[in-house]
Design a protein around this motif. Structure first.
Motif, PDB file in Angstrom:
ATOM      1  N   PRO A 232      -2.122  -1.106   1.204  1.00  9.95           N
ATOM      2  CA  PRO A 232      -3.256   0.403   0.922  1.00  9.95           C
ATOM      3  C   PRO A 232      -4.335  -0.120   0.096  1.00  9.95           C
ATOM      4  O   PRO A 232      -4.122  -1.031  -0.667  1.00  9.95           O
ATOM      5  N   PRO A 233      -5.278   0.674   0.180  1.00 15.93           N
ATOM      6  CA  PRO A 233      -6.587   0.372  -0.551  1.00 15.93           C
ATOM      7  C   PRO A 233      -6.255   0.573  -2.120  1.00 15.93           C
ATOM      8  O   PRO A 233      -5.500   1.556  -2.281  1.00 15.93           O
ATOM      9  N   PRO A 234      -6.829  -0.115  -2.790  1.00 11.97           N
ATOM     10  CA  PRO A 234      -6.811   0.429  -4.445  1.00 11.97           C
ATOM     11  C   PRO A 234      -7.604   1.649  -4.518  1.00 11.97           C
ATOM     12  O   PRO A 234      -8.237   2.227  -3.953  1.00 11.97           O
TER      13      PRO A 234
ATOM     14  N   THR B 138      -6.221   0.760   9.609  1.00  8.62           N
ATOM     15  CA  THR B 138      -5.144   1.944   9.604  1.00  8.62           C
ATOM     16  C   THR B 138      -3.923   1.403  10.028  1.00  8.62           C
ATOM     17  O   THR B 138      -3.550   0.840  10.813  1.00  8.62           O
ATOM     18  N   ALA B 139      -2.929   1.726   8.904  1.00  4.91           N
ATOM     19  CA  ALA B 139      -1.746   1.365   9.011  1.00  4.91           C
ATOM     20  C   ALA B 139      -0.763   2.466   9.738  1.00  4.91           C
ATOM     21  O   ALA B 139       0.214   2.288  10.151  1.00  4.91           O
TER      22      ALA B 139
ATOM     23  N   GLY C 226     -12.664   2.989   3.915  1.00  2.31           N
ATOM     24  CA  GLY C 226     -11.716   2.326   2.704  1.00  2.31           C
ATOM     25  C   GLY C 226     -10.759   3.403   2.255  1.00  2.31           C
ATOM     26  O   GLY C 226     -10.283   3.386   0.999  1.00  2.31           O
ATOM     27  N   ALA C 227     -10.823   4.949   2.467  1.00  6.31           N
ATOM     28  CA  ALA C 227      -9.832   5.717   1.938  1.00  6.31           C
ATOM     29  C   ALA C 227      -8.499   5.480   2.195  1.00  6.31           C
ATOM     30  O   ALA C 227      -7.940   4.690   3.050  1.00  6.31           O
ATOM     31  N   ALA C 228      -7.684   6.048   1.205  1.00  3.55           N
ATOM     32  CA  ALA C 228      -6.193   5.750   1.296  1.00  3.55           C
ATOM     33  C   ALA C 228      -5.568   6.903   2.218  1.00  3.55           C
ATOM     34  O   ALA C 228      -4.699   6.549   3.037  1.00  3.55           O
ATOM     35  N   LEU C 229      -6.027   7.938   2.287  1.00  3.99           N
ATOM     36  CA  LEU C 229      -5.374   9.055   3.231  1.00  3.99           C
ATOM     37  C   LEU C 229      -6.667   9.859   3.992  1.00  3.99           C
ATOM     38  O   LEU C 229      -7.518  10.428   2.865  1.00  3.99           O
ATOM     39  N   ALA C 230      -6.754  10.392   4.831  1.00  2.80           N
ATOM     40  CA  ALA C 230      -7.640  11.004   5.527  1.00  2.80           C
ATOM     41  C   ALA C 230      -6.844  12.178   6.320  1.00  2.80           C
ATOM     42  O   ALA C 230      -6.026  11.804   7.081  1.00  2.80           O
TER      43      ALA C 230
ATOM     44  N   SER D  95     -11.173   1.566   8.298  1.00  3.97           N
ATOM     45  CA  SER D  95     -10.725   3.113   8.412  1.00  3.97           C
ATOM     46  C   SER D  95      -9.582   3.208   7.574  1.00  3.97           C
ATOM     47  O   SER D  95      -8.857   2.336   6.598  1.00  3.97           O
ATOM     48  N   PRO D  96      -9.551   4.577   7.307  1.00  3.27           N
ATOM     49  CA  PRO D  96      -8.417   4.742   6.224  1.00  3.27           C
ATOM     50  C   PRO D  96      -7.107   4.376   6.357  1.00  3.27           C
ATOM     51  O   PRO D  96      -6.579   4.207   7.756  1.00  3.27           O
ATOM     52  N   TYR D  97      -6.334   3.996   5.392  1.00  2.78           N
ATOM     53  CA  TYR D  97      -4.945   3.497   5.523  1.00  2.78           C
ATOM     54  C   TYR D  97      -4.200   4.591   6.409  1.00  2.78           C
ATOM     55  O   TYR D  97      -3.465   4.172   7.064  1.00  2.78           O
TER      56      TYR D  97
END
Length: 883
Positions: free
Chosen positions: A670-672, A821-822, A747-751, A787-789
């Protein structure tokens, strides 16, 4: 002038004839009108003008003028299908002309030899013409002759010689004002790029040529033929068929060249075969054969007969007659030096093999297999397919697997030259036969592990590397902005008046074509195709608790590969066709259950889910253990609501396009900072009611978006979001505009994007989420740096895909997975908007507690009320990936 400014030349010729010219000058004017009608209009009118020009040249007692007109008339007669008369006109022209004029006549006869497919005679005539044209310092005709010689070299597979001639011709064209000839040179370079295997460059050059022709106002039937060839190589056979058929209709409408009509019908026949329409292919090929035979064009007639035989094989059983016909076509093509000869030998060998004639099959396949060592990628693919069939006939599973591996390696290299994800996906269709042969061989000789490896070898390969980033092309960026604005206006017109706006929709479709066209021009950047799949690594990552269920389809039957606890086991399940029918029944049931009052259908849907389980999992359902399950279905089963199957209903369940894709998602960090983005688009029935509640829940971390400032200008490349680490950004109303949304998503963690979703089966990469300023399309997401994680898409149709190529999926979810995106939660069926709200709130509650998307979705389903609407809503959502 007729090739520099055709319209102006026509006007001036007609004006000259109205001024009572001398026979000599009138001959020139009639010849110009004849050329214009021959190439851009009615062939019958062309012949009338050219005969008049010939007679006037004779009256003027100018042998050189008469020779020149006879050459033009000869070309027109051949294009009209009157080959014998055309060649006779050339004989008289060569006899009447001398020196420089004779060289021009020889050049045009060389062109006719090329049209007739008699390449040896074409090269001989152009060889005689070029030195004389050069000595006369005739730049224009020398450039034409070099271009023609290059085109003949291409027909014979001599790409390097063609490149040298095209380069020399282009240098000459740069010194002239011959705009039509310059456009033709660009078109020819596109053909050369295609023959060398560079599909993106070919599409770019052919599109550039089309723009040049459009400025001149000239028809482009030859360009259409070449473009259709490239489209077929790119896996866009349906589009090629539509373009070829439209060109035939246009040609008939103006009484155009019979030769071009035959060539267009041949292209249409090939496209129909590749598009899975064998009856259409049969009809088009039969007419093409008759036309080519009447035109005495043996080269083309033989190619048309090859397509005719392929269509007959596709529409009925093989026979000894078909083997003989295919073998005869192969011999004739080989005698011509045609690059298609190995295809015909492969076809003869394949039919013979199906009939059990192993000796005949070996003879033909051995000839076809020679092409595996050289030439363009698809020619080498033909050779490796033949080699694999030889090995299968000899009973060598090892030989089959080696040939399939080598052939798919060739296709991998070709695929990665393509920058557009759509082309990468569609190109995999070329490897479908090799992948199937390898799977059958591994099933027989290698056990479940080997079958798993080959199942992964050609599954969801488009996700193995990120797509090439769209270029900072001002035309492309402007077109995307204009498309978004027009789409928003068209949607507003439909909403306000309840009627479509035809003018807006036509312009929207034009912009879609432009965006897609420029995207297809992108060339791939990544060498190779990423990491090779490792069964051992997968089993280590699964551990003892997680089970991965990969469904492989062999000869129409589903084989379940159950991975976990350090081993791979295989189970046979039901028929794929029956499972697809049952899945459609389930989809219909879920659509009904999205509306109150359909509760009586709930038991029927549950019963259908049980039948699906028997067809798709078979006895493997009893061996899933009690831990999480990852399902890897084939592309044709992408719409199955897996949570409805009884054995999966109470589990932590995720879906992945491939085991390799799941591994990559599992290993994606996940991104910081953990930034979260909540987006609410317009037009939702529920109003996106969960977003305000989620906003209040995350209020302590929220970054205000008042005023919507800081959005980049239209078309600007998105960068990282402006919100700080751990913050929550809420975008709604006027702030939910595409440029701002993209900047915050990057680069967002959650969208969480609550927006009306539209799936486009006809053009999957224009599937969209509706924002305040218009649609956010897949092409927009491909511009993100990352893209968001995790992404949650709570609206209908967000998890629909188009199944293309060998086993590829194109859609919103699959576009996100290779971009960083994971994990994605999305919907495979229409749902009740009101029932989505509690599901989403419960899902976020689980994520806040540290659960994965799959765990949180399982718990959210369990927390819903027990009525039919809420249950159906829970089943319609799936968690994709591994986050």
């Amino acid at each position: 002038m007729v090739f520099a400014a055709p319209g102006e030349a026509l006007t001036r010729a007609e004006e000259l004839l109205g001024a009572d010219p001398s026979p000599l000058h009138a001959s020139v004017a009639h010849q110009v009108i004849g050329i214009w009608q021959r190439d851009f209009g009615d062939t019958r009118r062309a012949l009338a003008h050219l005969r008049r020009a010939r007679d006037l040249a004779a009256r003027a007692e100018s042998a050189e003028r008469e020779a020149d007109v006879l050459a033009t008339l000869g070309v027109a007669l051949v294009h009209a299908g009157r080959t014998r008369a055309g060649l006779a006109a050339f004989e008289r022209g060569v006899a009447r002309g001398s020196g420089h004029t004779r060289a021009r006549v020889l050049f045009r006869r060389a062109y006719v030899w090329w049209v007739l497919g008699r390449h040896g005679e074409a090269l001989e005539d152009v060889r005689r013409a070029i030195p004389v044209l050069r000595q006369a310092d005739d730049v224009i005709w020398t450039a034409r002759a070099l271009t023609l010689r290059a085109t003949v070299h291409l027909a014979l597979g001599s790409v390097e010689r063609a490149d040298a001639d095209f380069t020399a011709a282009e240098a000459l064209w740069d010194t002239t004002g011959q705009e039509h000839d310059k456009a033709d040179a660009v078109e020819s370079r596109g053909l050369a790029a295609f023959r060398s295997g560079d599909v993106p460059a070919a599409l770019r050059l052919l599109d550039e040529a089309a723009e040049r022709y459009a400025k001149l106002g000239t028809p482009t039937f030859m360009l259409t033929i070449r473009r259709c060839e490239v489209l077929m190589a790119a896996g866009l056979a349906t589009e090629a068929l539509a373009e070829a058929d439209a060109a035939v209709a246009a040609l008939d409408g103006i009484g155009g060249q019979s030769t071009r009509k035959a060539e267009l019908l041949l292209v249409a026949a090939r496209a129909a075969r590749l598009a899975g329409e064998p009856q259409t292919s049969l009809a088009r090929a039969a007419v093409a054969v008759r036309l080519f035979a009447g035109q005495r064009r043996t080269w083309y007639e033989t190619h048309a007969r090859l397509v005719l035989i392929e269509a007959r094989v596709a529409t009925g059983p093989g026979s000894g007659r078909l083997v003989a016909d295919a073998a005869a076509v192969a011999e004739r093509l080989a005698a011509f030096g045609a690059p298609a000869a190995p295809e015909a030998s492969l076809l003869a060998g394949r039919i013979a093999l199906d009939l059990g004639w192993t000796a005949d099959a070996e003879r033909h396949l051995a000839v076809a297999a020679r092409s595996r060592h050289g030439g363009p990628p698809l020619a080498r693919m033909t050779g490796w397919a033949a080699q694999a069939l030889r090995a299968r006939a000899a009973g060598s599973a090892r030989g089959v697997l080696e040939a399939c591996r080598r052939g798919l390696d060739v296709l991998d290299d070709h695929r990665m030259t393509l920058g557009a994800s759509e082309l990468r996906a569609r190109a995999t269709a070329q490897g479908a036969e090799l992948a199937a042969l390898a799977q059958r061989a591994s099933l027989v000789s290698g056990g479940p592990r080997r079958l798993l490896g080959w199942s992964e070898r050609w599954r969801a390969t488009v996700l193995s590397a990120p797509p090439t980033r769209p270029p900072a092309d001002p035309v492309l960026l402007t077109a995307m902005t204009a498309f978004r604005e027009l789409a928003a206006r068209a949607e507003e017109a439909r909403t306000d008046g309840g009627r479509p706006a035809p003018a807006l929709e036509r312009e929207q479709r034009r912009l879609e074509r432009e965006i897609r066209s420029r995207t297809l021009h992108m060339r791939g950047e990544a060498p190779g195709d990423g990491d090779r799949f490792d069964v051992g690594r997968l089993l280590r990552r699964l551990g003892d608790e997680v089970r991965l269920v990969e469904l492989a389809v062999l000869d129409g039957r589903v084989h379940v590969l159950l991975c976990g606890q350090g081993r791979v086991r295989r189970f046979e399940a039901g028929l794929l066709a029956e499972a697809e029918v049952e899945a459609e029944h389930v989809q219909a049931g879920l659509r009904r259950l999205a509306h109150p009052g359909a509760e009586a259908r709930l038991p029927l849907v549950e019963a259908a889910g049980a039948r699906l389980e028997r067809l798709l999992l078979g006895p493997a359902a009893a061996h899933l253990g009690s831990g999480p399950v990852v399902v890897v279905p084939p592309g044709r089963l992408h719409r199955v609501p897996w949570a409805l199957l009884p054995a999966l209903r109470e589990r932590v369940l995720s879906v992945s396009p491939s085991a390799s894709s799941w591994l990559r998602a599992r290993d994606t960090a996940p991104p910081p900072g953990g930034r979260q983005v909540l987006v609410r688009g317009p037009g939702l029935a529920s109003g996106g009611a969960e977003v305000p509640e989620l906003s209040d829940r995350y209020a302590g971390r929220r970054t205000p978006s008042e005023g919507g400032t800081g959005a980049p200008p239209p078309g600007a490349r998105t960068g990282s979001g402006t919100a700080g680490p751990g913050a929550t950004v809420v975008l709604e109303g006027g702030d939910a505009r595409v440029p701002r949304v993209l900047r915050e998503l990057d680069g967002a963690a959650l969208a969480h994007i609550a927006a009306h979703g539209t799936f486009r089966a006809d053009s999957p990469l224009f599937s969209s989420l509706r924002m305040a300023d218009g649609p956010l399309i897949v092409h927009d997401f491909e511009r993100l740096d990352r893209s968001p994680y995790r992404i949650i898409l709570p609206c209908c149709d967000t998890a629909r895909f188009a199944s293309v190529g060998a086993d590829e999926l194109l859609g919103l979810v699959t576009a996100l997975l290779p971009l960083g995106t994971a994990g994605v939660v999305a919907c495979t069926a229409p749902v009740n908007d009101a029932a989505v709200v509690p599901l989403m709130l419960a899902l976020h509650k689980g994520l806040d507690a540290g659960l994965s998307l799959a765990e949180a979705l399982r718990d959210a389903r369990a927390a819903l009320p027990g009525d039919a609407v809420h249950q159906a809503t829970g089943w319609a959502f799936s968690a994709f990936g591994a986050a």
